[in-house]
Every structure is written in structure tokens, then in C-alpha cells.
Design a protein around this motif. Structure first.
Motif, short mmCIF file in Angstrom:
data_model
loop_
_atom_site.label_atom_id
_atom_site.label_comp_id
_atom_site.label_asym_id
_atom_site.label_seq_id
_atom_site.Cartn_x
_atom_site.Cartn_y
_atom_site.Cartn_z
N TYR A 133 -12.63 8.76 -10.41
CA TYR A 133 -14.03 8.54 -10.74
C TYR A 133 -14.27 7.04 -10.75
O TYR A 133 -13.51 6.30 -11.37
CB TYR A 133 -14.37 9.11 -12.12
N ASP A 134 -15.33 6.59 -10.09
CA ASP A 134 -15.57 5.15 -10.03
C ASP A 134 -16.27 4.62 -11.28
O ASP A 134 -16.33 3.42 -11.49
CB ASP A 134 -16.36 4.78 -8.77
N ARG A 135 -16.79 5.53 -12.12
CA ARG A 135 -17.46 5.13 -13.36
C ARG A 135 -17.60 6.37 -14.24
O ARG A 135 -17.57 7.49 -13.74
CB ARG A 135 -18.82 4.54 -13.07
N PRO A 136 -17.79 6.19 -15.54
CA PRO A 136 -18.02 7.35 -16.40
C PRO A 136 -19.44 7.87 -16.22
O PRO A 136 -20.33 7.09 -15.86
CB PRO A 136 -17.81 6.80 -17.81
N PRO A 137 -19.67 9.16 -16.46
CA PRO A 137 -21.04 9.67 -16.36
C PRO A 137 -21.94 9.04 -17.43
O PRO A 137 -23.12 8.85 -17.21
CB PRO A 137 -20.89 11.17 -16.56
N VAL A 138 -21.35 8.71 -18.59
CA VAL A 138 -22.05 8.05 -19.68
C VAL A 138 -21.14 6.93 -20.18
O VAL A 138 -20.00 7.17 -20.57
CB VAL A 138 -22.36 9.04 -20.84
N ALA A 139 -21.63 5.69 -20.16
CA ALA A 139 -20.81 4.56 -20.59
C ALA A 139 -20.41 4.70 -22.05
O ALA A 139 -21.22 5.09 -22.89
CB ALA A 139 -21.58 3.26 -20.38
N GLY A 140 -19.15 4.40 -22.35
CA GLY A 140 -18.65 4.48 -23.72
C GLY A 140 -18.28 5.88 -24.16
O GLY A 140 -18.02 6.12 -25.34
N LEU A 141 -18.18 6.81 -23.21
CA LEU A 141 -17.82 8.18 -23.51
C LEU A 141 -16.43 8.23 -24.15
O LEU A 141 -15.50 7.61 -23.66
CB LEU A 141 -17.83 9.00 -22.22
N GLU A 142 -16.30 8.93 -25.26
CA GLU A 142 -15.01 9.09 -25.94
C GLU A 142 -14.30 10.30 -25.35
O GLU A 142 -14.89 11.38 -25.23
CB GLU A 142 -15.22 9.28 -27.44
N GLN A 143 -13.03 10.13 -24.98
CA GLN A 143 -12.24 11.24 -24.43
C GLN A 143 -10.86 11.26 -25.06
O GLN A 143 -10.27 10.22 -25.33
CB GLN A 143 -12.10 11.10 -22.91
N HIS A 144 -10.38 12.48 -25.30
CA HIS A 144 -9.02 12.72 -25.77
C HIS A 144 -8.40 13.70 -24.78
O HIS A 144 -8.93 14.79 -24.59
CB HIS A 144 -9.02 13.33 -27.17
N ILE A 145 -7.29 13.29 -24.16
CA ILE A 145 -6.65 14.12 -23.14
C ILE A 145 -5.29 14.56 -23.68
O ILE A 145 -4.41 13.73 -23.91
CB ILE A 145 -6.46 13.34 -21.83
N TRP A 146 -5.15 15.87 -23.89
CA TRP A 146 -3.91 16.45 -24.42
C TRP A 146 -3.29 17.29 -23.32
O TRP A 146 -3.86 18.30 -22.89
CB TRP A 146 -4.25 17.30 -25.65
N VAL A 147 -2.11 16.88 -22.84
CA VAL A 147 -1.44 17.58 -21.75
C VAL A 147 -0.75 18.83 -22.32
O VAL A 147 0.07 18.74 -23.24
CB VAL A 147 -0.43 16.66 -21.03
N LEU A 148 -1.10 19.98 -21.75
CA LEU A 148 -0.54 21.25 -22.20
C LEU A 148 0.68 21.65 -21.37
O LEU A 148 1.64 22.18 -21.90
CB LEU A 148 -1.61 22.35 -22.13
N ASP A 149 0.62 21.43 -20.06
CA ASP A 149 1.72 21.76 -19.14
C ASP A 149 1.77 20.73 -18.04
O ASP A 149 0.73 20.21 -17.61
CB ASP A 149 1.49 23.13 -18.47
N GLY A 150 2.96 20.46 -17.56
CA GLY A 150 3.12 19.57 -16.41
C GLY A 150 3.09 18.11 -16.80
O GLY A 150 3.27 17.74 -17.97
N ALA A 151 2.88 17.27 -15.80
CA ALA A 151 2.84 15.81 -15.99
C ALA A 151 1.56 15.28 -15.37
O ALA A 151 1.15 15.71 -14.30
CB ALA A 151 4.05 15.16 -15.36
N LEU A 152 0.97 14.32 -16.06
CA LEU A 152 -0.31 13.78 -15.64
C LEU A 152 -0.27 12.26 -15.79
O LEU A 152 0.20 11.75 -16.80
CB LEU A 152 -1.42 14.37 -16.52
N GLU A 153 -0.76 11.57 -14.77
CA GLU A 153 -0.92 10.13 -14.88
C GLU A 153 -2.42 9.85 -14.94
O GLU A 153 -3.16 10.24 -14.04
CB GLU A 153 -0.31 9.41 -13.69
N VAL A 154 -2.84 9.21 -16.02
CA VAL A 154 -4.26 8.87 -16.19
C VAL A 154 -4.38 7.35 -16.15
O VAL A 154 -3.74 6.66 -16.94
CB VAL A 154 -4.82 9.42 -17.52
#
Length: 196
Positions: A133-154
Motif C-alpha cells: 500500500y502506498d499510503r494508509p486509507p486514513v492517516a494515523g490509523l492505529e493497527q495491531h497485527i497478530w500473526v496466527l499461522d505462518g510467517a509475515l514480514e510487515v
């Protein structure tokens, strides 16, 4: 010589048809031509026109650009084309949307609701899938990403975070982000989104 009937046109997916109508409605509400929206979003006029006529299902990246222009999260936009949200969302009733081009599947576990700022999304990325994504849909959006399975690079702006099953990344999104499934199996994660 026997005549062959032309292939029947397939009807668009009902969610895609409602999404197309909503995108056209949002553009009309702002009084923008396709050209003006293309300039604001960086999405071609052709893609915008085909998306508004439900000839194509827009990719996650295209929807993200449109959400940015309209000041909505992707979940907000998608919830506007779905039925009125209920307080309890049964697993069988949780809307699922796919970006087949990128290998991304998105389940709205707890869709946006009037008066609430948070929502839960389950994301699934096929092995090797790469979603930017080149930008957030809303600036300053708070996100929490919890990986349940596999591997993820953010990658948040230019900082890459490698996450394994059980890991959680917390962030406010101001610039570009990238989600890559880095393992040999699909990556599945829970995304908690809180609007500013």
C-alpha cells in the motif's frame, strides 16, 4: 454449417456489483469526473470506469487508494456495501473479500459499526504473496497485527518487521506499508484497526 451461440456474459459477484455502485455514488457525491478522481487517486480512468461498472473487481491496492481519497478505511467502504452490521457476527456471516491478483483473502470478523472506532479483520496471504500500500486509507490509523499461522514480514515505511506465529506488531500508519508472506505456508493474521 451450424451456428454457435455467443458465450453468455456472467453476472458480476453481488458484492462487486454493490461495491461498483457505491464507488460511482461516492465519486458523484464529490462532483468529480473520472479524470479528476484518476488525478487524485493515481488510478487510471479506465480502471476506475471498469470498477464502477463492475466489469472488474478492484485490487486491494486500488481500493486502498480510493479509500485514501474518500477518507475511509477499506472495512468502512466494504461495510457500506454489505448488510447493516449486527452486534453478533456469526462465522458463517462474516464477509469475505478476495484480491485474486495478489493472493490476499480478507475476512471482516468484526465489521465497522456506527459509534465504534475499532474493527477486527482476518487476513490470509498465500505463500510468497506480496501486498503493498502506498499510503494508509486514513492517516494515523492505529493497527495491531497478530500473526496466527505462518510467517509475515510487515514493512512500515522503510522498517521491516519479521513476525512469526504468536508475534504482534503495533503501529500507527502514516506512510507506505507492505505485507509479505515469507514462509512456505500461507500466513494468517488478525488485524485490529482503530480509526483516529
Amino acid at each position: 454449417m451450424r451456428s454457435v451461440a455467443p458465450p453468455e456474459a456472467t453476472a458480476p459477484d453481488p458484492v462487486d456489483a454493490r461495491l461498483a455502485a457505491r464507488l460511482a455514488e461516492l465519486r458523484a457525491r464529490h462532483g468529480w469526473s473520472l479524470g479528476e478522481l484518476a488525478d487524485r487517486s493515481g488510478v487510471s480512468r479506465s480502471t476506475l470506469s471498469r470498477a464502477e461498472r463492475a466489469e472488474i473487481s478492484p485490487t486491494a491496492a486500488v481500493l486502498n487508494r480510493l479509500c485514501h481519497v474518500y477518507g475511509r478505511t477499506m472495512s468502512q467502504l466494504l461495510s457500506e456495501v454489505e448488510a447493516e452490521p449486527a452486534p453478533v457476527v456469526r462465522a458463517a456471516d462474516q464477509p469475505v473479500w478476495q484480491d485474486r491478483a495478489s493472493g490476499f483473502v480478507r475476512r471482516s470478523v468484526s465489521p465497522p459499526h456506527a459509534g465504534l472506532r475499532g474493527e477486527l479483520v482476518e487476513g490470509r496471504l498465500a505463500p510468497g504473496a506480496d501486498l503493498a500500500y502506498d499510503r494508509p486509507p486514513v492517516a494515523g490509523l492505529e493497527q495491531h497485527i497478530w500473526v496466527l499461522d505462518g510467517a509475515l514480514e510487515v514493512t512500515v515505511q522503510e522498517t521491516a518487521h519479521r513476525l512469526e506465529s504468536g508475534d504482534c506488531l503495533r503501529m500507527r500508519v502514516w506512510g507506505p506499508t507492505r505485507f509479505r508472506s515469507t514462509g512456505t505456508a500461507r500466513a494468517r493474521y488478525l488485524l485490529a484497526v482503530v480509526r483516529p
